[in-house]
Scaffold this active site. Structure first.
Site, PDB file in Angstrom:
ATOM      1  N   LYS A 174       3.142 -44.505 -31.969  1.00  0.00           N
ATOM      2  CA  LYS A 174       1.706 -44.243 -32.044  1.00  0.00           C
ATOM      3  C   LYS A 174       1.060 -44.547 -30.690  1.00  0.00           C
ATOM      4  CE  LYS A 174      -1.891 -46.685 -33.355  1.00  0.00           C
ATOM      5  NZ  LYS A 174      -2.937 -46.099 -32.497  1.00  0.00           N
ATOM      6  N   GLU A 249       3.881 -56.970 -25.040  1.00  0.00           N
ATOM      7  CA  GLU A 249       3.371 -57.044 -23.662  1.00  0.00           C
ATOM      8  C   GLU A 249       1.853 -57.047 -23.779  1.00  0.00           C
ATOM      9  OE1 GLU A 249       1.799 -56.718 -20.483  1.00  0.00           O
ATOM     10  OE2 GLU A 249       2.363 -54.614 -20.443  1.00  0.00           O
ATOM     11  N   CYS A 283      -2.972 -54.223 -16.740  1.00  0.00           N
ATOM     12  CA  CYS A 283      -2.728 -55.622 -17.097  1.00  0.00           C
ATOM     13  C   CYS A 283      -2.269 -56.443 -15.899  1.00  0.00           C
ATOM     14  CB  CYS A 283      -1.729 -55.710 -18.243  1.00  0.00           C
ATOM     15  SG  CYS A 283      -0.214 -54.803 -17.911  1.00  0.00           S
ATOM     16  N   GLU A 384      -9.776 -62.225 -20.285  1.00  0.00           N
ATOM     17  CA  GLU A 384      -9.446 -60.913 -19.720  1.00  0.00           C
ATOM     18  C   GLU A 384     -10.622 -59.952 -19.870  1.00  0.00           C
ATOM     19  OE1 GLU A 384      -5.574 -58.105 -19.712  1.00  0.00           O
ATOM     20  OE2 GLU A 384      -6.557 -58.242 -21.642  1.00  0.00           O
TER      21      GLU A 384
HETATM   22  O1  TXE Z   1      -6.464 -52.835 -27.590  1.00  0.00           O
HETATM   23  P1  TXE Z   1      -5.552 -52.878 -28.885  1.00  0.00           P
HETATM   24  P2  TXE Z   1      -8.023 -52.473 -27.486  1.00  0.00           P
HETATM   25  C1  TXE Z   1      -6.686 -55.702 -23.701  1.00  0.00           C
HETATM   26  C2  TXE Z   1      -7.960 -55.542 -22.892  1.00  0.00           C
HETATM   27  C3  TXE Z   1      -8.853 -54.821 -23.830  1.00  0.00           C
HETATM   28  C4  TXE Z   1      -8.474 -55.461 -25.141  1.00  0.00           C
HETATM   29  C5  TXE Z   1      -8.816 -54.668 -26.360  1.00  0.00           C
HETATM   30  O2  TXE Z   1      -8.500 -56.810 -22.597  1.00  0.00           O
HETATM   31  O3  TXE Z   1     -10.207 -55.001 -23.539  1.00  0.00           O
HETATM   32  O4  TXE Z   1      -7.083 -55.625 -25.051  1.00  0.00           O
HETATM   33  O5  TXE Z   1      -8.395 -53.328 -26.200  1.00  0.00           O
HETATM   34  C6  TXE Z   1      -2.999 -50.448 -31.697  1.00  0.00           C
HETATM   35  N1  TXE Z   1      -1.458 -52.881 -35.971  1.00  0.00           N
HETATM   36  N2  TXE Z   1      -5.695 -54.671 -23.415  1.00  0.00           N
HETATM   37  O6  TXE Z   1      -8.790 -52.993 -28.630  1.00  0.00           O
HETATM   38  O7  TXE Z   1      -6.368 -52.852 -30.123  1.00  0.00           O
HETATM   39  C7  TXE Z   1      -4.072 -49.535 -31.147  1.00  0.00           C
HETATM   40  O8  TXE Z   1      -4.314 -48.451 -32.000  1.00  0.00           O
HETATM   41  C8  TXE Z   1      -0.785 -52.064 -35.145  1.00  0.00           C
HETATM   42  C9  TXE Z   1      -4.624 -55.045 -22.540  1.00  0.00           C
HETATM   43  O9  TXE Z   1      -8.124 -51.046 -27.201  1.00  0.00           O
HETATM   44  O10 TXE Z   1      -4.609 -53.981 -28.686  1.00  0.00           O
HETATM   45  C10 TXE Z   1      -3.454 -49.132 -29.817  1.00  0.00           C
HETATM   46  O11 TXE Z   1      -2.488 -48.104 -30.020  1.00  0.00           O
HETATM   47  N3  TXE Z   1      -1.325 -51.500 -34.051  1.00  0.00           N
HETATM   48  C11 TXE Z   1      -3.521 -54.071 -22.556  1.00  0.00           C
HETATM   49  C12 TXE Z   1      -2.752 -50.417 -29.370  1.00  0.00           C
HETATM   50  O12 TXE Z   1      -2.611 -51.184 -30.558  1.00  0.00           O
HETATM   51  C13 TXE Z   1      -2.601 -51.787 -33.754  1.00  0.00           C
HETATM   52  C14 TXE Z   1      -3.849 -52.650 -22.695  1.00  0.00           C
HETATM   53  C15 TXE Z   1      -3.524 -51.232 -28.348  1.00  0.00           C
HETATM   54  O13 TXE Z   1      -4.832 -51.459 -28.796  1.00  0.00           O
HETATM   55  C16 TXE Z   1      -3.359 -52.648 -34.571  1.00  0.00           C
HETATM   56  C17 TXE Z   1      -4.946 -52.420 -23.621  1.00  0.00           C
HETATM   57  C18 TXE Z   1      -2.735 -53.200 -35.722  1.00  0.00           C
HETATM   58  N4  TXE Z   1      -3.380 -54.013 -36.560  1.00  0.00           N
HETATM   59  C19 TXE Z   1      -5.835 -53.420 -23.896  1.00  0.00           C
HETATM   60  N5  TXE Z   1      -4.598 -52.747 -34.029  1.00  0.00           N
HETATM   61  C20 TXE Z   1      -2.360 -54.315 -21.650  1.00  0.00           C
HETATM   62  N6  TXE Z   1      -1.586 -55.350 -21.919  1.00  0.00           N
HETATM   63  O14 TXE Z   1      -2.083 -53.552 -20.744  1.00  0.00           O
HETATM   64  C21 TXE Z   1      -4.617 -51.976 -32.925  1.00  0.00           C
HETATM   65  N7  TXE Z   1      -3.412 -51.375 -32.764  1.00  0.00           N
END
Ligand code: TXE
Length: 480
Positions: A174, A249, A283, A384
């Site tokens: 996904k 990660e 990140c 962050e």
């Molecule tokens: O990320 P999410 P979000 C950090 C960054 C950002 C914050 C929130 O600080 O502001 O996270 O971003 C899926 N079960 N990073 O809310 O929700 C979601 O659909 C399974 C750092 O956009 O973590 C997407 O595909 N999956 C980072 C993925 O998780 C779930 C990069 C990431 O989204 C889920 C992005 C669940 N319950 C944001 N909930 C990095 N490490 O590079 C969400 N998802």
């Protein structure tokens, strides 16, 4: 209006319940497409297809698997412009970045793991004096889940999928619901490259429904996730009672430590990039800049001057250095953090506000922002932000800066600028991060272990580490 579909069992198809989500264009703030709002039933279909494909794929000779992965890489390269345009439109990143980094790297991921699998070996241990030999089989796990974020959409999606399928697994994947386009395009490429149906299944939808269904599914034995730390913690909690293998990660709050004895011009140029590349939404960006006191004022003046030359513009502008932030929510989160920093006594040295782009007034643009702080304890230095915002602070001694660098809940990467070899050795040993760059930033070699410590995650991706994650070791002991 572009309407995309799930890619299940080698075919594009609508979600079973016919639910759809809007897809926004960050450059304009307008809805430009619809994506499946997939339910548990869609995930079930994908898992069934993956399970059916597993017997055939896991028994496909390594050379044949390798050829298919390399073919996928070739086809991504042949369609570079189409992919880059889709990525830039969906994410808001400058087209130049999508063309030079994101899409070439997605192709490299497939090519790299297509080659790596041909070199992947396991160990044997002769039990001397006991007339026995032990050897380790590395078996593919079965059906695995890959969940990726929006900042480097195809780059991170393929970073998980390529090693998973190279190792003989079948995948339910996904992409982020915020940036689904290039993952959608990948389905067709896989079919053209001859990837058997069901080996890769791409299901679109929200994290809390589609993502959650993947994590909860009893037949998905391993989850590789990149995203926010909060989401990672939630996934770990759901997966733990089912004893799933996990690779997480997560976020970072990376120090960029600058000593007076560094190669100044190289450091300055790279620091502009490590602060604001991809609008600071990587990140690995060095969001906490610590500068040795003797060069602090000079650095401050020069850094502001260089940053003021950066062009914030619409993503298809080939001259743009920064494009739009990915979403309204993310853009608001970043602006809120600027306010938090101001209230904590942070001094805005540059930017701090939305950027107005003529003709794109509703897009999510933000000025690159530099904030001077006087304590590493403030929220802007501890949490962050994930946007074009960096903080500046001076330091007196190596001990002091090391303490501040480590005094944060994250531990993904650190950058160190110095020409002193002994100091380099001391600092690289003591920095609490998974990655340390010395006199460079984000120089990637795909063979190296990639990942973080503390709240930045568990496990490592990259090279044989990824192939180890996506296989289950089995020890065989034969007495003769
Ligand atoms: O990320 P999410 P979000 C950090 C960054 C950002 C914050 C929130 O600080 O502001 O996270 O971003 C899926 N079960 N990073 O809310 O929700 C979601 O659909 C399974 C750092 O956009 O973590 C997407 O595909 N999956 C980072 C993925 O998780 C779930 C990069 C990431 O989204 C889920 C992005 C669940 N319950 C944001 N909930 C990095 N490490 O590079 C969400 N998802």
């Amino acid at each position: 209006m572009t309407k995309i579909q799930n890619y299940i069992n080698g075919k594009y198809q609508n979600p079973i319940a016919d639910g759809w989500l809007d897809n926004y264009c960050p450059a304009t703030g307008e809805v430009y497409g619809q994506i499946p709002d997939s339910s548990k039933e869609d995930v079930e279909l994908a898992v069934t297809a993956a399970k059916e494909a597993f017997g055939g794929w896991s028994n496909t000779p390594i050379d044949d698997r390798s050829k298919i992965l390399i073919k996928i890489a070739d086809l991504i390269e042949e369609n570079l412009e189409q992919f880059a345009e889709a990525e830039s439109k969906d994410n808001g990143k400058p087209i130049s970045l999508a063309l030079s980094v994101d899409i070439p790297r997605a192709a490299s991921n497939f090519r790299f793991f297509g080659n790596a699998i041909t070199q992947f070996a396991s160990e044997s241990h002769e039990s001397v004096g006991q007339n026995a030999i032990n050897y380790t089989l590395r078996k593919p796990i079965g059906v695995v889940g890959c969940i990726s974020p929006w900042n480097l959409p195809l780059y991170l999606f393929t970073w998980k999928i390529a090693p998973a399928i190279a190792a003989g697994n079948c995948v339910v994947a996904k992409p982020s619901e915020v940036t689904p386009m290039t993952a959608y395009l990948l389905g067709d490429i896989c079919t053209k490259a001859g990837l058997p149906k069901g080996v890769l299944n791409i299901v679109h939808g929200l994290g809390t429904t589609t993502g959650q269904a993947i994590v909860e599914h009893p037949h998905i034995k391993a989850i590789s996730f990149t995203g926010g730390t909060k989401t990672g913690a939630h996934i770990a909690k759901v997966a733990a009672p089912m004893f799933k293998k996990l690779s997480l990660e997560l976020g970072g709050k990376n120090p960029n430590i600058i000593f007076a004895d560094c190669d100044y011009d190289e450091m300055l140029k790279t620091t502009v990039r490590s602060s604001f590349a991809n609008q600071g939404q990587i990140c690995l960006c060095g969001s906490r800049i610590f500068v040795e006191k003797s060069i602090y004022e000079k650095f401050k003046t020069d850094f502001i001057k260089e940053v003021s030359k950066l062009k914030v513009s619409y993503p298809s502008d080939v001259k743009a250095n920064l494009g739009a932030l990915v979403s309204k929510e993310q853009s608001q989160k970043v602006l809120d953090y600027v306010e938090i920093a101001k209230n904590e006594g942070g001094k805005i040295l540059f930017g701090g506000e939305k950027a107005e782009i003529v003709g794109f007034e509703n897009g999510y643009y933000m000025q690159p922002t530099i904030i001077e702080v006087d304590s590493n304890k403030c929220r802007i230095n501890q949490e962050e932000v994930f946007g074009p915002v960096v903080t500046l602070m001076s330091f007196d001694s190596e001990e002091e800066v090391l303490k501040m660098a480590n005094d944060v809940k994250y531990g993904l990467s650190a950058t160190l600028w110095t020409n002193d070899l002994k100091r380099t050795m001391r600092m690289t040993n003591q920095l609490e991060t998974g990655i340390v760059w010395v006199n460079t930033w984000m120089m990637r070699d795909l063979r190296t272990p990639f990942g973080g410590v503390k709240a930045s995650g568990v496990g490592r991706e990259g090279g044989f580490e990824a192939l180890r994650f996506f296989t289950e070791p089995k020890n065989v002991c034969i007495k003769y």
